[in-house]
Design a protein around this motif. Structure first.
Motif, PDB file in Angstrom:
ATOM      1  N   GLN A   1       2.748   5.216  -4.039  1.00  0.00           N
ATOM      2  CA  GLN A   1       3.379   4.996  -2.740  1.00  0.00           C
ATOM      3  C   GLN A   1       3.268   6.248  -1.893  1.00  0.00           C
ATOM      4  N   PRO A   2       3.464   6.191  -0.581  1.00  0.00           N
ATOM      5  CA  PRO A   2       3.831   4.980   0.164  1.00  0.00           C
ATOM      6  C   PRO A   2       2.631   4.074   0.409  1.00  0.00           C
TER       7      PRO A   2
ATOM      8  N   PRO B   1       0.913   1.054   2.954  1.00  0.00           N
ATOM      9  CA  PRO B   1       1.013   0.494   4.301  1.00  0.00           C
ATOM     10  C   PRO B   1       1.417  -0.979   4.243  1.00  0.00           C
TER      11      PRO B   1
ATOM     12  N   TRP C   1       0.177  -4.077   6.174  1.00  0.00           N
ATOM     13  CA  TRP C   1      -0.797  -4.577   7.131  1.00  0.00           C
ATOM     14  C   TRP C   1      -0.938  -6.084   6.962  1.00  0.00           C
TER      15      TRP C   1
ATOM     16  N   GLU D   1       7.979  -2.197  13.500  1.00  0.00           N
ATOM     17  CA  GLU D   1       9.241  -2.510  12.804  1.00  0.00           C
ATOM     18  C   GLU D   1       9.852  -3.844  13.212  1.00  0.00           C
TER      19      GLU D   1
ATOM     20  N   VAL E   1       9.188  -6.920  11.005  1.00  0.00           N
ATOM     21  CA  VAL E   1       9.327  -6.782   9.550  1.00  0.00           C
ATOM     22  C   VAL E   1       9.581  -8.139   8.875  1.00  0.00           C
TER      23      VAL E   1
ATOM     24  N   PRO F   1       4.914   1.728  12.709  1.00  0.00           N
ATOM     25  CA  PRO F   1       4.511   0.958  11.537  1.00  0.00           C
ATOM     26  C   PRO F   1       5.543   1.215  10.446  1.00  0.00           C
ATOM     27  N   PHE F   2       5.469   0.495   9.359  1.00  0.00           N
ATOM     28  CA  PHE F   2       6.417   0.751   8.274  1.00  0.00           C
ATOM     29  C   PHE F   2       5.695   0.675   6.938  1.00  0.00           C
ATOM     30  N   ILE F   3       6.384   1.115   5.897  1.00  0.00           N
ATOM     31  CA  ILE F   3       5.730   1.205   4.589  1.00  0.00           C
ATOM     32  C   ILE F   3       6.437   0.307   3.578  1.00  0.00           C
TER      33      ILE F   3
ATOM     34  N   ALA G   1       7.545   0.120  -0.476  1.00  0.00           N
ATOM     35  CA  ALA G   1       7.789   0.936  -1.663  1.00  0.00           C
ATOM     36  C   ALA G   1       7.791   0.027  -2.891  1.00  0.00           C
TER      37      ALA G   1
ATOM     38  N   ASP H   1      11.127  -2.665  -1.270  1.00  0.00           N
ATOM     39  CA  ASP H   1      11.738  -2.558   0.055  1.00  0.00           C
ATOM     40  C   ASP H   1      10.735  -2.032   1.088  1.00  0.00           C
ATOM     41  N   PHE H   2      11.058  -2.324   2.353  1.00  0.00           N
ATOM     42  CA  PHE H   2      10.302  -1.769   3.466  1.00  0.00           C
ATOM     43  C   PHE H   2      11.086  -0.587   4.035  1.00  0.00           C
ATOM     44  N   TYR H   3      10.383   0.447   4.450  1.00  0.00           N
ATOM     45  CA  TYR H   3      11.023   1.624   5.038  1.00  0.00           C
ATOM     46  C   TYR H   3      10.317   2.011   6.323  1.00  0.00           C
ATOM     47  N   ARG H   4      11.098   2.449   7.304  1.00  0.00           N
ATOM     48  CA  ARG H   4      10.502   2.921   8.541  1.00  0.00           C
ATOM     49  C   ARG H   4       9.972   4.339   8.355  1.00  0.00           C
ATOM     50  N   ILE H   5       9.166   4.773   9.319  1.00  0.00           N
ATOM     51  CA  ILE H   5       8.661   6.143   9.305  1.00  0.00           C
ATOM     52  C   ILE H   5       9.727   7.039   9.943  1.00  0.00           C
TER      53      ILE H   5
END
Lengths: 241, 241
Positions: free
Chosen positions: A63-64, A66, A68, A124, A127, A212-214, A216, A221-225
């Motif tokens: 990780q992280p 992307p 897409w 974001e 999501v 964009p977000f990643i 994990a 989970d999704f996480y913001r930058i």
């Protein structure tokens, strides 16, 4: 050893005791070298044991990742999208991007047939749509209709892109690599299209506007930058230890 | 058209004028259909022009990109590291990771020779080291010595990993794919090693403890990972538009 330790209480006079004391001092010195110093080193090792590496086995926990969204047309020409995180830029000249997909995905067959795909980068605010696109199959549902997002036919490649997403890569398939459960699709980037609203002063997509977000893998989970932690260029001068 | 518009002022009496007025009304109605309504639609298009997609050309601007450090031994057995962002997991069974490197890099030759590499994921505290590892060549300098970080010989593959980095993937090279300026290296993940300090309650690396960071090609900056914006699993129920 001529002077077993269990005889140390058998001395009869001062002189013998003195000799034995010297002997014991020597033994103590040797013990210090042989036992205590390595033991101390062991203590240092133990002090950092919390930082020792633990084997987790052969797992795809990098990780992280992307988040897409891959766009393609199926054999009937229906636009479809799926979310992928095992993807990256893979060549600069010619510009190429790779995404790995399982044969079981609907998109797999579509790209094999159409020889084209798009990479759509959601901000974001999308999501929920990205999670949805990764959870159901285009074989069963029309994800564009279900999400209310708009497919736009690329003028350059035989694939649709998501009108509402701020950054889009139009790709023609140039190679597939069978690896196992996953197949790697390698696409040449024919054009990049961006919403003006996500461009920075230099005309390039600005991560703070694109948002964009990643993904994990550890907890799905999704996480913001978050905040900038420095310029790659400035920091190339080297570490200051 | 039997009634050219430039004759509209030439009428001589009321009747003829009335006829011509009816004709002109008809012409106006037709014009409304032919010109005005499409023009109004055009205005709607223009109103959203700020969100229209702008072509940026065929560029490798996809993001977010990971910041991973690739470890390898050169032909002389010297441990080396380089930072790469064009990398991703690429297969789950067997578990594989891909990283794209230019032939000009020192690491390229090393991996070709040793058939092995490690992927080392730095936490935020090593952002300077990661930038440095990506800015100089192992041909010219000993990056481990210069950074003060510690190479550890993997017991499983012929490559070193960075002791201080919290998450490490030991990989044996299984395939290379020549794409152009870059070559894709595909490695099978033999084991993952993690510092206990970055593991979550489920025993998997926790992004909030690991603190990996991303690279944004638009401005070449590094960014930390921010707050969670939801569970991929929970959100799979579908978008709520």
């Amino acid at each position: 050893m001529p002077y077993p330790m269990n005889q140390q209480l058998q001395f009869r006079d001062g002189r013998e005791m003195e000799e034995r004391m010297r002997f014991l001092q020597a033994v103590a010195a040797v013990l210090l070298l042989v036992v205590a110093i390595p033991a101390a080193a062991l203590c240092v090792e133990e002090a950092t044991a919390g930082d020792e590496m633990k084997s987790l086995g052969a797992k795809t926990l990098a990780q992280p990742c992307p988040v897409w969204v891959i766009g393609s047309y199926d054999a009937a020409g229906k636009p479809n999208v799926m979310t992928a995180s095992w993807a990256a830029i893979c060549c600069s000249q010619p510009p190429m991007v790779t995404v790995s997909l399982r044969k079981a995905t609907y998109t797999y067959g579509s790209i094999m047939e159409s020889k084209a795909f798009t990479v759509n980068i959601p901000s974001e605010e999308f999501v929920k749509e990205a999670a949805y696109f990764g959870s159901v199959s285009g074989k069963d549902v029309d994800k564009f209709a279900a999400s209310g997002l708009t497919p736009v036919k690329s003028a350059l490649v035989n694939a649709p892109y998501v009108k509402e997403f701020p950054l889009v890569f139009e790709c023609k398939l140039v190679k597939t690599v069978e690896l196992g459960l996953h197949t790697m699709f390698i696409g040449e980037i024919v054009d990049v299209k961006a919403s003006e609203s996500v461009l920075g002063a230099n005309g390039m997509p600005d991560v703070t506007k694109l948002k964009p977000f990643i993904f994990a893998p550890g907890n799905a989970d999704f996480y913001r930058i978050g905040a900038s932690i420095g310029s790659g260029k400035e920091q190339e001068k080297g570490p200051k230890k």
